[in-house]
Design a protein around this motif. Structure first.
Motif, short mmCIF file in Angstrom:
data_model
loop_
_atom_site.label_atom_id
_atom_site.label_comp_id
_atom_site.label_asym_id
_atom_site.label_seq_id
_atom_site.Cartn_x
_atom_site.Cartn_y
_atom_site.Cartn_z
N GLY A 48 0.53 4.02 -1.31
CA GLY A 48 -0.21 5.29 -1.27
C GLY A 48 -0.47 5.78 0.13
O GLY A 48 -0.98 6.89 0.33
N TYR A 80 -5.04 2.15 -1.89
CA TYR A 80 -5.05 1.10 -2.92
C TYR A 80 -4.02 0.02 -2.58
O TYR A 80 -3.04 0.25 -1.88
N ASP A 81 -4.26 -1.18 -3.10
CA ASP A 81 -3.33 -2.31 -2.95
C ASP A 81 -2.65 -2.59 -4.29
O ASP A 81 -3.24 -2.35 -5.35
N HIS A 133 0.70 2.08 -10.21
CA HIS A 133 0.83 2.96 -9.04
C HIS A 133 2.28 3.10 -8.57
O HIS A 133 2.59 4.02 -7.82
N GLN A 135 0.83 -1.20 0.00
CA GLN A 135 0.00 0.00 0.00
C GLN A 135 0.87 1.26 0.00
O GLN A 135 0.88 2.03 0.96
N TYR A 179 -11.14 5.89 5.38
CA TYR A 179 -11.18 6.54 4.08
C TYR A 179 -12.63 6.61 3.64
O TYR A 179 -13.26 5.57 3.45
N ASP A 182 -2.11 -5.50 -6.21
CA ASP A 182 -2.52 -6.90 -6.27
C ASP A 182 -2.40 -7.51 -7.67
O ASP A 182 -2.15 -8.70 -7.81
N ASP A 199 -2.39 -2.85 -11.27
CA ASP A 199 -2.04 -2.04 -10.09
C ASP A 199 -0.59 -1.57 -10.11
O ASP A 199 -0.23 -0.63 -9.40
N GLU A 220 -3.90 7.33 0.06
CA GLU A 220 -4.76 6.56 -0.83
C GLU A 220 -4.56 5.08 -0.50
O GLU A 220 -3.43 4.58 -0.60
#
Length: 211
Positions: A121, A196-197, A206, A119, A145, A199, A203, A194
């Motif tokens: 983010g 997000y993962d 990112h 993560q 969040y 995965d 992704d 943020e």
């Protein structure tokens, strides 16, 4: 469990908030690329995540390793961290959480800020906000969040045994947190992080500075 340098021997007279980084995943949906070794800003993702915990105020950082643990030790700069091997990492996040909490038992840490390696983010400010929610060894707090609970999560030391007992499969502390929902202090972090993962292949966009 091993300690790679640092100030582990110093007497700590104030509450110690430890960072607990779960970094054992094998990246099954990423073609078997261990998440700890994904490149972010020119360095392994695990190294970035450790830096975030430290910058957020965690004076001690325990890192749970699993997939490609030897390669992580070789490639990532994790000096001063306590490295915890989880031989059962393929069973899921629950086994890593159990291993990490067990490594913290008896260290004098008052609480642990639990973070996930995938993560990026979520930065130091979110860690600092959640750590600041500490109110004693029975503390229970989590970043939120848009009103939804996420990571990082603060677990007071008095809760570790029960959390570990409930941690199975890929659920981590989810079952325990759900059962104790009313006791959780939610810490809004959507303005600074943020959740997000990393995965899937999509992704990976990112991550910064990948070749």
């Amino acid at each position: 469990m091993e300690t790679t340098g640092g100030d582990a021997g110093k007497a700590l007279t104030e509450p110690v908030i430890a960072g607990l980084l779960l970094a054992a995943g094998g990246g099954r949906r990423l073609g078997g690329r261990p998440k700890a070794l994904l490149e972010h800003r020119g360095r392994p993702l695990v190294e970035h995540a450790v830096g975030v915990l430290r910058a957020g105020g965690c004076r001690v950082v325990h890192v749970v390793l699993g997939a490609a643990a030897g390669a992580v030790r070789e490639r990532a700069s994790l000096e001063g961290c306590v490295l915890v091997d989880n031989p059962d990492w393929e069973e899921g996040m629950g086994s890593s959480l159990r291993a990490g909490l067990a490594s913290l038992a008896g260290t004098g840490a008052s609480a642990a800020v639990v973070a996930l390696v995938d993560q990026p983010g979520i930065g130091a400010e979110a860690v600092a906000r959640v750590a600041a929610a500490y109110r004693g060894p029975g503390s229970l707090a989590a970043a939120s969040y848009a009103g939804k609970r996420g990571h990082p999560v603060l677990l007071g030391a008095d809760r570790w045994a029960e959390v570990a007992a409930s941690a199975e499969g890929d659920r981590g502390a989810r079952a325990y947190l759900r059962a104790h929902e009313r006791e959780i202090t939610l810490v809004p972090c959507g303005d600074v992080a943020e959740p997000y993962d990393i995965d899937t292949e999509a992704d990976l966009a990112h991550l910064e500075g990948r070749e």
